[in-house]
Structure formats: structure tokens, C-alpha cells
Design an enzyme around this catalytic site. Structure first.
Site, mmCIF file in Angstrom:
data_model
loop_
_atom_site.group_PDB
_atom_site.id
_atom_site.type_symbol
_atom_site.label_atom_id
_atom_site.label_comp_id
_atom_site.label_asym_id
_atom_site.label_seq_id
_atom_site.Cartn_x
_atom_site.Cartn_y
_atom_site.Cartn_z
ATOM 1 N N ARG A 106 29.145 46.619 9.746
ATOM 2 C CA ARG A 106 29.692 45.210 9.941
ATOM 3 C C ARG A 106 29.223 43.928 10.345
ATOM 4 O O ARG A 106 28.085 43.462 9.402
ATOM 5 C CB ARG A 106 30.225 44.844 11.354
ATOM 6 C CG ARG A 106 31.001 43.209 11.792
ATOM 7 C CD ARG A 106 30.790 43.498 13.743
ATOM 8 N NE ARG A 106 32.132 43.686 13.537
ATOM 9 C CZ ARG A 106 33.101 43.398 14.478
ATOM 10 N NH1 ARG A 106 32.348 42.809 15.800
ATOM 11 N NH2 ARG A 106 34.064 44.002 14.750
ATOM 12 N N HIS A 133 39.704 44.846 7.925
ATOM 13 C CA HIS A 133 39.574 45.343 9.531
ATOM 14 C C HIS A 133 39.590 46.614 9.589
ATOM 15 O O HIS A 133 40.550 46.738 10.866
ATOM 16 C CB HIS A 133 39.028 44.379 10.154
ATOM 17 C CG HIS A 133 38.644 45.010 11.758
ATOM 18 N ND1 HIS A 133 37.826 45.895 12.170
ATOM 19 C CD2 HIS A 133 38.773 44.348 13.107
ATOM 20 C CE1 HIS A 133 37.211 45.828 13.005
ATOM 21 N NE2 HIS A 133 37.571 44.640 13.986
ATOM 22 N N GLN A 136 40.554 48.921 12.884
ATOM 23 C CA GLN A 136 41.419 47.618 14.431
ATOM 24 C C GLN A 136 42.373 47.953 13.888
ATOM 25 O O GLN A 136 43.730 48.687 14.402
ATOM 26 C CB GLN A 136 41.085 46.815 13.882
ATOM 27 C CG GLN A 136 42.096 46.019 14.600
ATOM 28 C CD GLN A 136 41.451 45.918 16.099
ATOM 29 O OE1 GLN A 136 40.532 45.762 16.699
ATOM 30 N NE2 GLN A 136 42.711 45.942 17.442
ATOM 31 N N ASP A 229 45.748 36.611 16.273
ATOM 32 C CA ASP A 229 44.128 37.138 15.846
ATOM 33 C C ASP A 229 43.700 35.654 16.155
ATOM 34 O O ASP A 229 44.463 34.537 16.586
ATOM 35 C CB ASP A 229 44.344 38.059 14.291
ATOM 36 C CG ASP A 229 42.429 38.183 14.480
ATOM 37 O OD1 ASP A 229 41.692 37.547 15.501
ATOM 38 O OD2 ASP A 229 42.294 38.022 13.602
ATOM 39 N N CYS A 270 44.095 42.582 18.671
ATOM 40 C CA CYS A 270 42.625 42.970 18.607
ATOM 41 C C CYS A 270 41.686 42.871 19.572
ATOM 42 O O CYS A 270 40.716 43.680 19.378
ATOM 43 C CB CYS A 270 42.195 42.840 16.795
ATOM 44 S SG CYS A 270 41.775 40.895 16.734
ATOM 45 N N ARG A 322 39.991 51.711 19.798
ATOM 46 C CA ARG A 322 39.273 51.538 19.337
ATOM 47 C C ARG A 322 38.450 52.810 19.448
ATOM 48 O O ARG A 322 38.222 53.035 17.993
ATOM 49 C CB ARG A 322 38.723 50.546 19.659
ATOM 50 C CG ARG A 322 39.080 49.299 19.296
ATOM 51 C CD ARG A 322 40.266 48.734 18.343
ATOM 52 N NE ARG A 322 39.447 48.899 16.757
ATOM 53 C CZ ARG A 322 37.790 47.573 16.322
ATOM 54 N NH1 ARG A 322 37.755 47.284 17.893
ATOM 55 N NH2 ARG A 322 37.372 48.353 15.406
HETATM 56 N N1 CP Z 1 38.776 43.990 18.300
HETATM 57 C C1 CP Z 1 37.306 44.169 17.868
HETATM 58 O O1 CP Z 1 36.397 44.200 16.052
HETATM 59 O O2 CP Z 1 36.217 43.076 18.710
HETATM 60 P P1 CP Z 1 34.827 42.910 18.551
HETATM 61 O O3 CP Z 1 34.672 42.574 17.840
HETATM 62 O O4 CP Z 1 34.407 42.983 20.308
HETATM 63 O O5 CP Z 1 34.285 45.070 18.209
HETATM 64 N N1 NVA Z 2 39.534 37.798 12.209
HETATM 65 C C1 NVA Z 2 38.721 38.098 13.447
HETATM 66 C C2 NVA Z 2 38.454 38.979 14.042
HETATM 67 C C3 NVA Z 2 37.977 39.715 15.215
HETATM 68 C C4 NVA Z 2 37.754 41.611 15.794
HETATM 69 C C5 NVA Z 2 37.395 38.178 12.745
HETATM 70 O O1 NVA Z 2 37.155 38.498 12.266
HETATM 71 O O2 NVA Z 2 35.992 36.828 13.799
#
Ligand code: CP
Ligand code: NVA
Length: 339
Positions: A106, A133, A136, A229, A270, A322
Site C-alpha cells: 500500500r 484500490h 476493495q 468515499d 469503503c 475485505r
Molecule cells: N477501505 C480501506 O482500504 O480501509 P483501510 O484504509 O482501513 O485499509
Molecule cells: N480514496 C481513499 C480510499 C481509502 C480506503 C484514500 O485513498 O484515502
């Protein structure tokens, strides 16, 4: 269907059938877990999780998923390795690939997860970049299937920053799985036209539509799913908050929008979501911008507390999924089959 050895970096690399296979495998793993059926079929394997950004769901989903499969897990946080400071992504990939059977990443750049994927020699899984992502989307689609029994023909409306990692990935997923995708946002927050064109081509093959509008009532009319989101994503400078609130506060998902959708419509997110003042950021925004933008004065941003706490909200079922879907991605890319 054999996905062994494959990276999971963007949904664009996967066919509709492969995505369906991963969703079905997730459902099977979920059922087995609910029935107490052990599935430690990867007890000879170890995985490493590289996080340059924070996470609750993705990290825990990978950890629990890996442990359920019998695997060993190492977590390396933003300061936990030499990567980027003293060692290139390419060298890190070649080192970790000799010790681990799979690597989750990540971070910021999509090119970093691609570099890991090209050099590790073991499957690399994208746990979120600025651009995509993909894990997700599997959880989101498993949830939709659980609620509606199908994906094809579902009217899916995404409200908010449509060119962020979630907007991009949901549009690709929808195109590949035959959902009708509508993005609702001011035009400057629509995705890159090249990606829209690619998705339009894919959607055509599956008889579904891709559509963008600035009109929130038009965009949510007849929706089966209304999805939101955060307005400002991880990695964006905090200075963009004010502009983004100005662009999106009229697009806050509220009961009026949900009532405008189908009677059976669900709300998805998400997570994490800002729907009150019980977070540091929510409180700061409410205090800093509440006078200028009344819609955020209670710390509610992309969604009202009323909507996320209502019967139509499936956000925690979605969050649980998830884990089942990430487990399926690891299993499918590390082993040929699962009975
Ligand atoms: N939705 C999601 O990716 O959550 P986190 O940032 O907690 O991993
Ligand atoms: N768009 C958001 C998604 C988090 C799961 C971010 O990147 O922070």
C-alpha cells in the site's frame, strides 16, 4: 480457472470470468469460515505486508486472511524497512521475493507496485495506491451480490471524487462485471478521459453503461447502490480540504438522495468515513469550515450520520468482506485450487 503466480495490481489485468471466480471463491471461504471449517492450506508459506500509508481494514484483512490460511505474516509500516530511503523498490522486490511467497503493497505510486510486481518473482497484491484500490472492489461486489443476488444490470452510483483510486477502480470493476456505472461530481473531479474511454469499450462488451453527471438527483435516480468515499484521500496535502469541501459539500449523501434512489437502494462506503465529530479530522473540519459550509458543521462530510446509521447502509458487511476477498486473492494466486 488457475490464477497461481499472478500479480493483483489493477482489475484491468483481469478478465470478467477471473473476477467472478475471485468473488465466488471469497463467498466459499466466507461460508467455510462461518461453518467453522478450517482452511489452513498454505501453512508452508509466508507473506509480507508493506504499508507506506495507514490502514485498518486492508492490513487486518491481509493479516487475518493469511493466518486463516495458515501462513506466517510480517508487517512493515511506513518506517519499517529500507525501501525508498536507502533501497530502491526494485532491489526491495528482489530481496523480499527470495524470502516470502507473496507481497502486499500500500503506497503512493502505482509505478511502485508495478515495479514490485515486475521484480519480486512472487505474487504482488495492490493494497491501494493513489490510482487504484482493486481489492476493495472485490469486497464491494461480493456485498452487492449478497444483497441483490447479482451484479449484472445493477445501477451503481458513485458520488464524490470520481478520479481518485476508488472512482477509478469502481468504474473498471463495474465495466467488467456489467453494472451500470454513474459518477456524480463536478466535472473537474471526473476521471481521466482515457480511462473512461477504456471502460466504455469494456462496458459495451458486457451490455452496461458508464455515465457521468454533475446533477446529483439525475445521478441517483433509480440507483440500486449509492457509494461514497472521503473527499480528500491519503497522501493529498491538507491544504486541498477547503477547495474540496467547496466542490463537494452539495454532494454530501443525505436522505434526500437515498430517497431519490430505488426503494431497495443500499448505501456503501469503503471506509473510513467522516460522519460526525468523533474523529480528530472530523472535529477539525467542523470547527474550521462549519461556518462557511454549514453542511460540514457537525463533522459530516461525504455522508450524513443518518444515512450511514440507517437500515440501507451495508458498510460493515462490506468491511468484513475485505477479509474474505483478500483471502481469496492470496489463495488463488498462491495455489492452483481449493476444495
Ligand atoms: N477501505 C480501506 O482500504 O480501509 P483501510 O484504509 O482501513 O485499509
Ligand atoms: N480514496 C481513499 C480510499 C481509502 C480506503 C484514500 O485513498 O484515502
Amino acid at each position: 480457472m488457475n490464477l497461481k503466480g499472478r500479480n493483483f495490481i489493477t482489475l484491468l489485468d483481469f478478465t470478467s470470468e477471473e473476477i467472478t471466480h475471485l468473488i465466488n471463491l471469497s463467498a466459499k471461504l466466507k461460508e467455510d469460515k462461518y461453518n467453522g471449517k478450517e482452511h489452513k492450506v498454505l501453512s508452508d508459506k509466508n507473506v509480507v505486508l508493506l504499508f507506506q500509508k495507514d490502514s485498518t481494514r486492508t492490513r487486518c484483512a491481509f493479516e487475518v486472511g493469511a493466518m486463516d490460511l495458515g501462513m506466517g505474516v510480517t508487517y512493515l509500516g511506513p518506517n519499517g524497512s529500507q525501501m525508498n530511503t536507502k533501497e530502491s523498490v526494485k532491489d526491495t522486490a528482489r530481496v523480499l521475493g527470495r524470502m516470502y511467497d507473496g507481497i502486499e503493497f500500500r503506497g503512493y505510486k502505482q509505478s511502485d507496485v508495478e515495479a514490485l510486481g515486475a521484480n519480486a518473482g512472487v505474487p504482488v497484491w495492490n493494497g491501494l495506491t493513489d490510482v487504484y484500490h482493486p481489492t476493495q472492489i472485490l469486497a464491494d461486489f461480493l456485498t452487492i451480490k449478497e444483497v441483490f443476488g447479482k451484479l449484472k444490470g445493477i445501477n451503481f452510483t458513485y458520488v464524490g471524487d470520481s478520479r481518485n483510486n476508488m472512482g477509478n477502480s469502481l468504474m473498471i470493476g463495474a465495466a467488467k462485471q456489467g453494472l451500470n456505472f454513474t459518477g456524480v461530481a463536478p466535472k473537474e473531479l471526473w476521471p481521466d478521459q482515457k480511462l473512461i474511454d477504456t471502460c466504455l469499450e469494456i462496458a459495451k462488451e458486457h451490455g452496461s453503461t458508464i455515465h457521468f453527471t454533475e446533477d446529483k438527483m439525475e445521478g441517483t435516480k433509480n440507483a440500486d447502490v449509492v457509494y461514497a468515499d472521503v473527499w480528500v484521500s491519503m497522501g493529498e496535502p491538507k491544504e486541498v480540504w477547503e477547495t474540496r469541501i467547496a466542490q463537494l459539500n452539495e454532494y454530501q449523501v443525505d436522505m434526500e438522495m437515498m430517497n431519490n434512489a430505488k426503494d431497495t437502494a443500499i448505501f456503501m462506503h469503503c471506509l473510513p468515513a467522516f460522519h460526525g465529530k468523533d474523529t480528530e479530522v472530523g472535529k477539525k473540519i467542523a470547527e474550521g469550515f462549519g461556518d462557511k459550509f454549514p453542511k460540514v458543521k457537525n463533522g459530516e462530510m461525504e455522508v450524513t450520520d443518518e444515512v450511514i446509521e440507517s437500515e440501507c447502509s451495508v458498510v460493515f458487511q462490506e468491511a468484513e468482506n475485505r477479509m474474505h476477498t483478500i483471502k481469496a486473492v492470496m489463495l488463488a494466486t498462491l495455489r492452483e485450487s481449493y476444495e
